[in-house]
Design a protein around this motif. Structure first.
Motif: not given
Length: 403
Positions: A133-147
């Protein structure tokens, strides 16, 4: 391209700390998977009862409740990277338990390492979501989900896959040595990630504090549903997954380990591939559609229900487990994204900790019931009765949180 994989590749290209974090968790997932092979492989070799095999899964779940409480509190005082380094250090020390188990032929020692890993996973989950949440933008959250799905699946895909191949060919102590080396590699990657991590500023409401205590009555319908998805998955999926070694033992007693360990590998392949079928824009849709989520859980349960009829056809059994976890990990991806996207940075550690605890309670309750039923009526009857009951309860509860 609009797939989750492409979103993850974009984020990895953009953030060096994310690349190092991914490497760190691939290392530690390798070790955790090897530990799981050692624990369940030895239990099967020592002819543990179906109830004990199910309880081994329970011991790997229940302590996570305490861990999430500790992790949520520690997130208020320490950086997420520091907490992740701490959990890796403690995980390395915890390898003493399987060493004692092998040396003294001790089942309690094997269960102790399962419990320790559960506590450490509970601590690391709020830290990991806060880091994203701190290191990624809102648009990048799907990438966090995938990771997170890649991390989750690589534990069995790499660790169990390697363990299945090596378990009966090299000494157990050698497997544990590889495990220890993986933790050391993870520690190195985490330290390097901490040096290059940069916070992406995300706007917070004016009245938001650093850590917000969440109350059910004040949550929006979307937030309530996002908190319920992972516990729903645990209620349906945990009894079935806990019963998997016992099912192998009951339906294929002459070579239980030879069937159970490949089934664990097939499970991880499904866990890895399921979320990869989704597009980044579809995560929001899935997280909001209760009927789709319940259908995925029903498909998961139906596939597991076929295992007793496929004991003599191992490739079909492997396919059923793979297909089951394609469905279940779509739910996992939707639940993970729902929590990340529905709460701001001040709420995320509390929200993820709460979701983890509810998930732990659901898994513990239904797995405990499954263990009791398995001890009296067998693993097959436990699978059909307990997981089906969990699915009906989930459908009822989730229906109350529909838009």
């Amino acid at each position: 391209m609009n797939s989750l994989v492409y979103a993850l590749i974009e984020a990895l290209r953009r953030h060096r700390w994310l690349r190092l974090l991914a490497c760190a968790f691939i290392f530690t997932s390798l070790g955790n998977g090897l530990t799981q092979v050692v624990v369940f492989g030895l239990l099967l070799q020592w002819s543990a009862s179906p109830a004990l095999l199910t309880l081994a899964f329970l011991f790997a779940t229940v302590p996570g409740f305490i861990g999430s409480l500790v992790g949520e509190k520690l997130c208020q005082r320490f950086t997420p990277i520091a907490l992740l380094v701490l959990t890796e250090l403690l995980g390395l020390i915890a390898l003493l338990f399987p060493l004692l188990g092998v040396h003294y032929h001790s089942i309690p020692a094997l269960l102790a390492v399962q419990s320790t890993e559960a506590v450490l996973s509970g601590i690391s989950w709020p830290a990991l979501t806060l880091l994203f949440k701190r290191g990624l933008s809102e648009a990048e959250l799907p990438a966090a989900t995938c990771l997170e799905n890649v991390i989750f699946a690589s534990q069995v895909l790499l660790g169990t896959g390697l363990g299945v191949v090596l378990f009966q060919h090299i000494p157990t102590l050698s497997l544990l040595a590889i495990d220890a080396a993986s933790f050391l590699g993870s520690l190195l990657m985490l330290v390097l990630a901490g040096r290059v991590f940069a916070v992406v500023s995300t706007p917070l409401p004016a009245d938001a504090s650093d850590s917000v205590a969440l109350r059910w009555q004040t949550l929006t319908l979307r937030q309530k549903r996002s908190l319920l998805i992972l516990p729903a998955l645990a209620a349906v999926g945990s009894p079935a997954m806990a019963l998997l070694p016992a099912l192998a033992q009951e339906t294929h007693p002459e070579n239980a380990a030879g069937l159970a360990l490949p089934l664990l590998f097939a499970r991880s392949m499904g866990q890895l591939c399921g979320p990869l079928l989704l597009k980044r824009d579809s995560l929001t849709h899935f997280a909001a559609q209760t009927p789709l989520l319940v259908t995925c859980l029903a498909v998961f349960l139906a596939a597991y229900g076929m295992i007793p009829f496929l004991s003599g056809q191992i490739w079909l059994a492997l396919g059923a487990i793979f297909f089951a976890h394609l469905a279940s990990n779509i739910v996992f991806a939707a639940g993970t994204f729902g929590v990340l996207s529905s709460f701001n940075a001040g709420q995320i550690s509390s929200a993820s900790g709460k979701a983890w605890r509810w998930q732990t309670v659901g898994a513990s309750l239904f797995t405990g019931i499954a263990a009791v039923v398995a001890s009296k009526f067998g693993a097959v009857q436990a699978l059909y009765s307990v997981s089906t009951g969990g699915l009906l309860l989930v459908a009822l509860v989730m229906n109350r949180c529909r838009d």
